[in-house]
Scaffold this motif. Sequence first.
Motif, PDB file in Angstrom:
ATOM      1  N   PHE A  38      69.979   7.131  12.047  1.00 24.09           N
ATOM      2  CA  PHE A  38      69.646   6.129  11.036  1.00 24.09           C
ATOM      3  C   PHE A  38      70.791   5.884  10.077  1.00 24.09           C
ATOM      4  O   PHE A  38      71.027   4.759   9.661  1.00 24.09           O
ATOM      5  N   LEU A  41      73.184   3.605  11.545  1.00 24.35           N
ATOM      6  CA  LEU A  41      72.653   2.255  11.699  1.00 24.35           C
ATOM      7  C   LEU A  41      72.535   1.519  10.378  1.00 24.35           C
ATOM      8  O   LEU A  41      72.988   0.402  10.244  1.00 24.35           O
ATOM      9  N   PHE A  42      71.914   2.186   9.387  1.00 23.45           N
ATOM     10  CA  PHE A  42      71.610   1.460   8.159  1.00 23.45           C
ATOM     11  C   PHE A  42      72.772   1.413   7.190  1.00 23.45           C
ATOM     12  O   PHE A  42      72.802   0.587   6.302  1.00 23.45           O
ATOM     13  N   ASP A 126      69.180 -14.312   8.795  1.00 24.12           N
ATOM     14  CA  ASP A 126      69.228 -12.874   8.566  1.00 24.12           C
ATOM     15  C   ASP A 126      69.516 -12.628   7.086  1.00 24.12           C
ATOM     16  O   ASP A 126      70.624 -12.302   6.697  1.00 24.12           O
ATOM     17  N   ILE A 128      68.668 -10.365   5.061  1.00 19.17           N
ATOM     18  CA  ILE A 128      68.887  -9.015   4.554  1.00 19.17           C
ATOM     19  C   ILE A 128      70.379  -8.697   4.490  1.00 19.17           C
ATOM     20  O   ILE A 128      70.887  -8.215   3.488  1.00 19.17           O
ATOM     21  N   SER A 129      71.093  -8.998   5.570  1.00 15.22           N
ATOM     22  CA  SER A 129      72.512  -8.645   5.558  1.00 15.22           C
ATOM     23  C   SER A 129      73.347  -9.741   4.920  1.00 15.22           C
ATOM     24  O   SER A 129      74.508  -9.536   4.594  1.00 15.22           O
TER      25      SER A 129
ATOM     26  N   THR B 178      62.297 -10.996   7.725  1.00 18.85           N
ATOM     27  CA  THR B 178      61.560  -9.815   8.177  1.00 18.85           C
ATOM     28  C   THR B 178      60.372 -10.219   9.041  1.00 18.85           C
ATOM     29  O   THR B 178      60.145  -9.648  10.096  1.00 18.85           O
ATOM     30  N   ILE B 299      63.461  -0.202  17.770  1.00 21.31           N
ATOM     31  CA  ILE B 299      63.343  -0.933  16.505  1.00 21.31           C
ATOM     32  C   ILE B 299      64.661  -0.851  15.728  1.00 21.31           C
ATOM     33  O   ILE B 299      65.125  -1.834  15.172  1.00 21.31           O
ATOM     34  N   THR B 300      65.299   0.314  15.751  1.00 21.85           N
ATOM     35  CA  THR B 300      66.563   0.401  15.014  1.00 21.85           C
ATOM     36  C   THR B 300      67.652  -0.430  15.682  1.00 21.85           C
ATOM     37  O   THR B 300      68.518  -0.958  15.009  1.00 21.85           O
ATOM     38  N   GLY B 303      68.134  -5.222  15.720  1.00 23.55           N
ATOM     39  CA  GLY B 303      68.745  -6.223  14.854  1.00 23.55           C
ATOM     40  C   GLY B 303      67.777  -6.677  13.774  1.00 23.55           C
ATOM     41  O   GLY B 303      68.055  -7.599  13.029  1.00 23.55           O
ATOM     42  N   TYR B 304      66.638  -6.000  13.693  1.00 25.12           N
ATOM     43  CA  TYR B 304      65.612  -6.365  12.714  1.00 25.12           C
ATOM     44  C   TYR B 304      66.126  -6.148  11.291  1.00 25.12           C
ATOM     45  O   TYR B 304      65.987  -6.993  10.423  1.00 25.12           O
ATOM     46  N   LEU B 305      66.736  -4.997  11.059  1.00 25.25           N
ATOM     47  CA  LEU B 305      67.272  -4.703   9.727  1.00 25.25           C
ATOM     48  C   LEU B 305      68.792  -4.766   9.692  1.00 25.25           C
ATOM     49  O   LEU B 305      69.380  -5.153   8.701  1.00 25.25           O
ATOM     50  N   VAL B 306      69.413  -4.327  10.761  1.00 27.76           N
ATOM     51  CA  VAL B 306      70.870  -4.278  10.802  1.00 27.76           C
ATOM     52  C   VAL B 306      71.335  -5.182  11.934  1.00 27.76           C
ATOM     53  O   VAL B 306      70.883  -5.032  13.050  1.00 27.76           O
ATOM     54  N   PRO B 307      72.225  -6.142  11.649  1.00 26.00           N
ATOM     55  CA  PRO B 307      72.688  -7.022  12.723  1.00 26.00           C
ATOM     56  C   PRO B 307      73.362  -6.218  13.833  1.00 26.00           C
ATOM     57  O   PRO B 307      74.164  -5.320  13.561  1.00 26.00           O
TER      58      PRO B 307
END
Lengths: 370, 371
Positions: A38, A41-42, A126, A128-129, B178, B299-300, B303-307
């Motif tokens: 994570f 990724l984050f 997108d 968020i980013s 989202t 899910i990670t 590309g849902y939260l992080v491109p």
Amino acid sequence: MSIYRLWAILKKEFRHIWRDKRTLFLVTLSPALMLVTFSYLFAMQVTRVRLGVWDQDQSALSRRLIASLTADDKFVVLATPGDYDALRQAMMRGDINLGMVIPPGFQAQLIAGERAPLQAIADGSDAISLSRVLASFRERIAEFNPQVAPEVAPLNAPITLNIQAWYNRDLDSMIAMVPGLIPVVLILHSLAIALAIAREKELGSFETLVATPIRALEYLIGKLLPYIAYGLLSALIAILLALVWFGVPLRGSILTLIGYTLLYLFASLCESLFISGFLTSQGTAMRIILLLFFIPSFFLTGIILPVDTRSFMSRTASALLPATYFVTVTRGIFLKAAGVGQLVEPGVALFVLGVVPFALSLLTFRKQVD
Amino acid sequence: MLKSILNLAWKEILQLVRDRVLLLFLILIPGSLLFLIAESTGGGIRGIKFAVWDQERSAFSQELITAITNTSDFQLTDRAQSYAELQDLFNEGRVGAALIIPPTFSRDAFRPGSTASLGVIVDGSNEVVASSVIGALQGVVNDLTLAQWAGQGGARPTGIDLKIDVAFNPTLNIRWSTLTGQIAIITYLIVLVVAAVSFVRERELGTMEQLVVTPISRLELLFGKGLMAALIGLFNLVVLYLALHEIFQIPMHGSLALLLTLGMLFVVTEIGVGMLISLVTASQQQAILVVFLLAILEITFSGYLVPTENMPAFMQVFAAISPLQHFTTISRAIFLKGATFTMLLSHVIPLLLLATGTIGAAWVLFAKAAD
């Protein structure tokens, strides 16, 4: 309450976890593995902005602007559309996420000491980013401004911002993200305890237990303690990983951190214990924990984005998640050197979130036995 | 043949309706999750609490503070008188940003040739918020500077005048991003769980042997179970679409038929994956554990939260073979960008390959297992 019977339950639980290699893995090493995945990724910085450039000016200055934007790998020109339609198409296909339009006369206006308009079109799908993409784009344009060229009139900037980022001087996203993710990966213990209780019901060994002279309180404490112990072990592995591997500074006291970790494990395990009372199969237990604790913890605890406090629903849900408070605690102790004095509120909240479901499970447990 | 497939699908649906806990899981939890995430991300980065230490207390410094609070990005909560006070506010997490206005602020700003420096402190413990705070403050100060120039007459502003338009989502509503991804994730979880328990459940309960001795052929059995999961998937897609469009007012710029068609292609792929899991695991519990681990990974990587473009190369390989990543991208592109079929080919073709591959593999494995 008899220490002897409690000890018997404890021994049985520890042995259960120890023998079942899958559960053992779940409660010891997997939080650390998840933390690594994570975090990478984050915590990704905006490494690449995919740029489409429509240079209508085709001048020395416009080319210099493009060159200074793409000097490192952060901005990459992937398309050079000749009109708005082509730019839009490239963005729809996802080839680019930022389009820059340099209008004709760009160089002439800058040299004449006028405001030279520059248009940027960003892909909002997108969102968020995008805030990060835009922030770094603005920064680059602002940096380009004063150093344009000797032939350009000097820029008169009456106000400059002198920005300091506290606790994280270089705004390194890894340093901000890793402490926030520790609460999320410790949710695996809630899953493990729910699975263990559901398994006992599935196999019928729960009824055998009920037939023994074990009391509800002894059963619950005996169930809880081993998971808290394994939770602490895996939390220590995760903390060590944060310090050594990711280089996150631990500015507060490790003892305070351990104390709050125990409190957090207590609260989240008690909530899981309470919910488990209503579940009868391992399958359901896994789904419920995944959907009730795991996914919401990314959105409702404020690790990525602040929770929208105007909405009653999200405020309530986030207040009920122990991870919300523990995120404040880990970020506080790791980065802000916060002590118990600054962390009274999350401490009280975690305590309440543990004691209430514990008491409720004690009551409902009695009913199940009767 | 068709009749026995339909019969089998009907049996599956009856079974599902009777399993109340599973039904609850399928209907209630995705719905409430959708609402909860929509509610919590609706605000985006707005209303950041900030403190001011105004050492000048002039008309101009007040003008600056008003300009900042007018943006709705910021909310003035505290006025500090010292550095130590600011430190306490930050340590307790009561503010996310602070502004220090020096005592000579307006004098420096108005005197030609000199520059007024404005102190800004941001809480770096949340880097996403910190970067957007800096961006927003820069915007306010730029506007104020321009206004001040206009007021003075004479002096002309120089340099680049940057104007940013946000396409496809003009108000930068995070909810739009989202939720259009959420539709893919919810469909994914539901279809995968239903398909993953399909065979392993019968085997666990011992009813598999009964099914095998009935005149139903293996192909029919596979199709019957698949049909039920596909119907659930379709139902889900339609309901989620309605929720997104009608309740959360997310515009649909593309074609609904295209979204549903590609959505079903995605559902079929996930049925294939789920059946594979169902065939290689020994118990329902194992099957769901595999789903859990796979879901976290997919899910990670979706590309849902992080491109996905920002991921390292080896992670991008994983993203390329993840059906969820392809459909998340497709869903966002159709909803928000109005993308057409040809624009999405680079995601449709991998999905087609994955669908054929997983269903084919499930078929081969099933034929083998049944013998």
